[in-house]
Design a protein around this motif. Structure first.
Motif, mmCIF file in Angstrom:
data_model
loop_
_atom_site.group_PDB
_atom_site.id
_atom_site.type_symbol
_atom_site.label_atom_id
_atom_site.label_comp_id
_atom_site.label_asym_id
_atom_site.label_seq_id
_atom_site.Cartn_x
_atom_site.Cartn_y
_atom_site.Cartn_z
ATOM 1 N N PHE A 98 0.766 -1.230 0.083
ATOM 2 C CA PHE A 98 -0.148 0.046 0.006
ATOM 3 C C PHE A 98 0.668 1.323 0.219
ATOM 4 C CE2 PHE A 98 -3.362 2.838 1.748
ATOM 5 C CZ PHE A 98 -4.557 2.557 0.938
ATOM 6 N N MET A 99 0.247 2.383 -0.229
ATOM 7 C CA MET A 99 0.896 3.672 -0.198
ATOM 8 C C MET A 99 1.734 3.963 1.135
ATOM 9 S SD MET A 99 -1.994 5.988 -1.993
ATOM 10 C CE MET A 99 -3.384 4.793 -1.918
ATOM 11 N N LYS A 103 8.018 1.183 0.187
ATOM 12 C CA LYS A 103 8.661 0.630 -1.049
ATOM 13 C C LYS A 103 9.706 1.305 -1.601
ATOM 14 C CE LYS A 103 4.469 0.984 -2.469
ATOM 15 N NZ LYS A 103 3.108 1.371 -2.729
ATOM 16 N N ASP A 122 6.755 4.774 -10.455
ATOM 17 C CA ASP A 122 5.859 6.037 -10.424
ATOM 18 C C ASP A 122 6.725 7.034 -10.724
ATOM 19 O OD1 ASP A 122 3.674 4.897 -9.487
ATOM 20 O OD2 ASP A 122 3.442 5.637 -7.579
ATOM 21 N N ILE A 133 2.420 12.435 -10.630
ATOM 22 C CA ILE A 133 1.188 11.646 -10.649
ATOM 23 C C ILE A 133 -0.254 12.232 -10.322
ATOM 24 C CG2 ILE A 133 0.262 9.504 -9.487
ATOM 25 C CD1 ILE A 133 2.938 8.648 -10.726
ATOM 26 N N PHE A 137 -3.198 12.271 -12.628
ATOM 27 C CA PHE A 137 -4.694 11.807 -12.138
ATOM 28 C C PHE A 137 -5.721 12.932 -12.470
ATOM 29 C CE2 PHE A 137 -5.211 8.012 -9.339
ATOM 30 C CZ PHE A 137 -4.231 7.361 -9.745
ATOM 31 N N PHE A 145 -3.604 6.704 -16.121
ATOM 32 C CA PHE A 145 -2.290 6.392 -15.447
ATOM 33 C C PHE A 145 -2.322 4.861 -15.508
ATOM 34 C CE2 PHE A 145 -0.626 4.797 -11.282
ATOM 35 C CZ PHE A 145 0.374 5.418 -11.478
ATOM 36 N N ARG A 146 -3.301 4.276 -15.186
ATOM 37 C CA ARG A 146 -3.281 2.620 -14.964
ATOM 38 C C ARG A 146 -2.620 2.234 -16.576
ATOM 39 N NH1 ARG A 146 -2.722 2.107 -9.869
ATOM 40 N NH2 ARG A 146 -4.469 3.068 -8.712
ATOM 41 N N GLU A 149 0.988 2.881 -16.370
ATOM 42 C CA GLU A 149 1.477 1.636 -15.317
ATOM 43 C C GLU A 149 1.666 0.315 -15.970
ATOM 44 O OE1 GLU A 149 -1.025 0.868 -11.982
ATOM 45 O OE2 GLU A 149 0.882 1.442 -10.613
ATOM 46 N N THR A 167 7.147 -0.430 -6.650
ATOM 47 C CA THR A 167 5.791 -0.351 -7.741
ATOM 48 C C THR A 167 4.991 0.671 -7.004
ATOM 49 O OG1 THR A 167 4.654 -2.161 -6.447
ATOM 50 C CG2 THR A 167 5.785 -2.460 -8.449
ATOM 51 N N GLY A 168 3.863 1.232 -7.633
ATOM 52 C CA GLY A 168 2.658 2.120 -7.159
ATOM 53 C C GLY A 168 1.894 1.150 -6.347
ATOM 54 N N GLY A 169 1.019 1.625 -5.353
ATOM 55 C CA GLY A 169 0.325 0.677 -4.348
ATOM 56 C C GLY A 169 -0.957 0.076 -5.260
ATOM 57 N N GLY A 170 -1.142 0.607 -6.618
ATOM 58 C CA GLY A 170 -2.140 -0.144 -7.088
ATOM 59 C C GLY A 170 -1.935 -1.142 -8.179
ATOM 60 N N PRO A 208 -3.035 11.209 -5.008
ATOM 61 C CA PRO A 208 -4.392 11.609 -5.578
ATOM 62 C C PRO A 208 -5.671 10.671 -4.782
ATOM 63 C CG PRO A 208 -3.237 10.573 -7.348
ATOM 64 C CD PRO A 208 -2.213 10.668 -6.090
ATOM 65 N N LEU A 209 -5.501 9.436 -4.613
ATOM 66 C CA LEU A 209 -6.647 8.483 -4.106
ATOM 67 C C LEU A 209 -7.091 9.033 -2.599
ATOM 68 C CD1 LEU A 209 -5.721 4.961 -5.488
ATOM 69 C CD2 LEU A 209 -7.227 6.576 -6.169
ATOM 70 N N ARG A 226 -8.006 -4.277 -1.240
ATOM 71 C CA ARG A 226 -7.027 -4.911 -1.722
ATOM 72 C C ARG A 226 -6.080 -5.873 -1.295
ATOM 73 N NH1 ARG A 226 -3.779 0.626 -3.626
ATOM 74 N NH2 ARG A 226 -5.428 1.302 -5.109
HETATM 75 C C1 S3P Z 1 -1.517 4.382 -6.170
HETATM 76 C C2 S3P Z 1 -0.455 4.732 -5.157
HETATM 77 C C3 S3P Z 1 0.668 5.410 -5.597
HETATM 78 C C4 S3P Z 1 0.683 5.935 -7.034
HETATM 79 C C5 S3P Z 1 -0.773 6.334 -7.362
HETATM 80 C C6 S3P Z 1 -1.733 5.222 -7.219
HETATM 81 C C7 S3P Z 1 -2.590 3.400 -5.508
HETATM 82 O O1 S3P Z 1 2.035 5.058 -5.501
HETATM 83 O O2 S3P Z 1 1.053 4.868 -7.994
HETATM 84 O O3 S3P Z 1 -1.139 7.669 -6.797
HETATM 85 O O4 S3P Z 1 -3.503 3.061 -6.392
HETATM 86 O O5 S3P Z 1 -2.385 2.852 -4.427
HETATM 87 P P1 S3P Z 1 2.507 4.728 -3.988
HETATM 88 O O6 S3P Z 1 2.101 3.653 -3.369
HETATM 89 O O7 S3P Z 1 3.853 4.794 -4.134
HETATM 90 O O8 S3P Z 1 2.271 5.986 -2.982
#
Ligand code: S3P
Length: 265
Positions: A98-99, A103, A122, A133, A137, A145-146, A149, A167-170, A208-209, A226
């Motif tokens: 997760f954010m 990481k 990211d 980022i 968004f 963005f996805r 990614e 990686t990004g959290g998503g 952003p989320l 998640r």
């Molecule tokens: C996201 C996490 C962010 C970034 C974007 C979406 C997510 O990365 O990719 O804002 O969906 O959890 P971090 O996990 O490095 O903050």
């Protein structure tokens, strides 16, 4: 033979000796790695490196060269780490979570430890798009963005050189990403509790989320959606609460030893 030619001959001879000694040293490094593996002792040990550098420094007679010889030794030891990590981990080490789970910071620490390069997906997207980022968004939307990614994951997974990838959290939201990352690496989930995540990122407005609702409740809600995805994607799970970046990195290296399955899934 002129004086310069004689000196050059002397240098050639010394370089040859250096190459021979370095090769011998590298062979011993490989044997140390095998012995440590057998005995279950951690392979990467910074304190021992400091001791070696200090000891070698004390052998240098002309203090004028002290600093240079120390910096050469630092390089020699980075090469040793690289030889060992290439042998032990010939695959990408992919950090998911997760954010705010650490990481990027852990990836940098691990990269230094293993003399690999770290890649932050990211950050690479931001560089490629020349935009943050949150701007992406805002102006292009999450689905654009996805897509970026997904393309980047595909590109990185196909690289021959292996990296520590944060990686990004998503990233796990897309199954194709998980398949691509799994094929080229070992996926490590940095598992962090909602409270700890909140403490780490509540001051940061760049997510952003969470920009409209930065709260433990919102983090928990997203985590709930998640957690099963992180779980399913992960080859290794590391709990990060109350641990330092160095502790987390050492734990990953230790546990990676038992998951040598990259590319065979
Ligand atoms: C996201 C996490 C962010 C970034 C974007 C979406 C997510 O990365 O990719 O804002 O969906 O959890 P971090 O996990 O490095 O903050």
């Amino acid at each position: 033979m002129g004086e310069l030619d004689m000196l050059r001959n002397e240098i050639d001879q010394l370089d040859r000796e250096l190459a021979e000694v370095l090769e011998k040293r590298m062979n011993v490094v490989m044997r140390i790695m095998e012995a440590k593996k057998r005995m279950g002792i951690p392979i990467f040990n910074r304190e021992r490196e400091h001791e070696v550098i200090e000891k070698v420094g004390s052998y240098v007679v002309n203090k004028q060269f002290h600093e240079e010889i120390e910096s050469i030794l630092q390089k020699v030891m980075a090469c040793s780490r690289k030889i060992q990590s290439t042998h032990l981990f010939p695959y990408h080490i992919v950090l998911i979570g997760f954010m705010g789970s650490g990481k990027s910071t852990v990836a940098r620490e691990m990269a230094a430890m293993l003399a690999k390069k770290s890649i932050d997906l990211d950050q690479l997207i931001e560089e490629k798009q020349a935009s943050s980022i949150s701007e992406i968004f805002k102006h292009k939307g999450e689905s654009a963005f996805r897509e970026m990614e997904k393309e980047l994951v595909k590109e990185m997974a196909a690289q021959k050189e292996t990296f520590v990838i944060s990686t990004g959290g998503g990233v796990i939201l897309n199954e194709e990403n998980v398949l691509n990352l799994k094929q080229a690496g070992v996926i490590v989930w940095l598992k962090t509790g909602a409270e700890e995540i909140y403490h780490r990122i509540s001051e940061n407005k760049e997510r952003p989320l969470l920009k409209d609702d930065m709260s433990v409740e919102k983090i928990n809600a997203l985590l709930e959606q998640r957690t099963s995805l992180y779980e399913r994607a992960a080859d290794l799970v590391i709990e990060t609460d109350q641990k330092s970046v160095n502790e987390i990195s050492l734990e990953i290296v230790k546990k990676l030893g038992s998951v040598n399955n990259a590319g065979e899934n």
